[in-house]
Write an enzyme that holds these catalytic residues in place. Structure first.
Site: not given
Length: 238
Positions: A37, A52-53, A79, A145, A149, A180
């Site tokens: 993260d 950093d993805v 995730n 989004y 997804k 969340t």
């Protein structure tokens, strides 16, 4: 509870929300949990590698660091994600579109790339990619989004077929609306609308999603290519 004794798990976005709950569930099941993260988790029991993805070198460093410390990677939960600016396509914020796709879709794929390279060397592994109910059904005012997804869900099915004979399982989890920190950044009118759509009359909890992820990560699970979280906290395979 699933037995993950001796397993090493990487969870991107593992310092809050579903990711944090998943790391804690893995710890309780006997695994080593690594949060990949931008910020460290508050739980000191969780290992942390700043990641950093969207940056391939950062992901290479993640894999190298975890393998150097533990010699293997058994579980990946991709995730990490961000929310979109809600609008119809006529009012699309292109910069936000690019950011959401870069993190929520390309970030998943790049993380898979470098972790799966290690899993191929080992001849085993479990990859769990986070999709969403918005990747399965349509929703008003959603564009980047939903696209990201849905892409994650179908991409995961393709990888499940690709690696089926190499001892690597791929699953996608598509939760409904979950309470969340990410969801809490949305206007209250939006989250109230989400609650109204939930048959149980409330948002799901990160811990309920983590329960499903923990099962899929375990050797008890069969080869499932997707799971939608149900109103009762269970899941339906796709």
């Amino acid at each position: 509870m699933s037995d993950l004794s001796g397993k090493v798990a990487i969870v991107t976005g593992g310092s809050s929300g579903i990711g944090l709950a998943t790391c804690q569930k893995f710890l309780a099941a006997g695994a080593v949990a690594v949060s990949a993260d931008l910020q460290a988790p508050d739980d000191s029991r969780i290992d942390f590698v700043k990641t950093d993805v969207t940056d391939e070198r950062s992901l290479q460093n993640l894999v190298e660091t975890v393998v150097a410390a533990h010699q293997h990677i058994d579980i990946l939960v991709a995730n990490a994600g961000v929310t979109e600016h809600k609008s119809g396509v006529a009012d699309l914020d292109v910069a936000n579109w690019n950011q959401v796709i870069a993190i929520d879709l390309t970030g998943v794929v790049l993380t898979n790339k470098y972790v799966v390279q290690q899993m191929v060397k080992q001849g085993s592994g479990s990859v769990i990619n986070m999709s969403s109910i918005l990747g399965v059904v349509g929703a008003a005012q959603s564009q980047a989004y939903s696209a990201a997804k849905a892409g994650v869900a179908n991409y995961t099915k393709s990888q499940a077929v690709t690696y089926a004979t190499q001892g690597i399982r791929f699953n996608a989890v598509a939760p409904g609306y979950v309470n969340t920190p990410l969801l809490q950044t949305l206007p209250k009118t939006v989250t109230d609308g989400m609650v109204a759509k939930m048959p149980i009359g409330r948002l799901a909890t990160p811990e309920e999603i983590a329960n499903v992820i923990s099962f899929l990560a375990s050797d008890q699970s069969s080869i499932i290519t997707g799971a939608v979280i149900n109103a009762d906290g269970g899941y339906t395979a796709l």
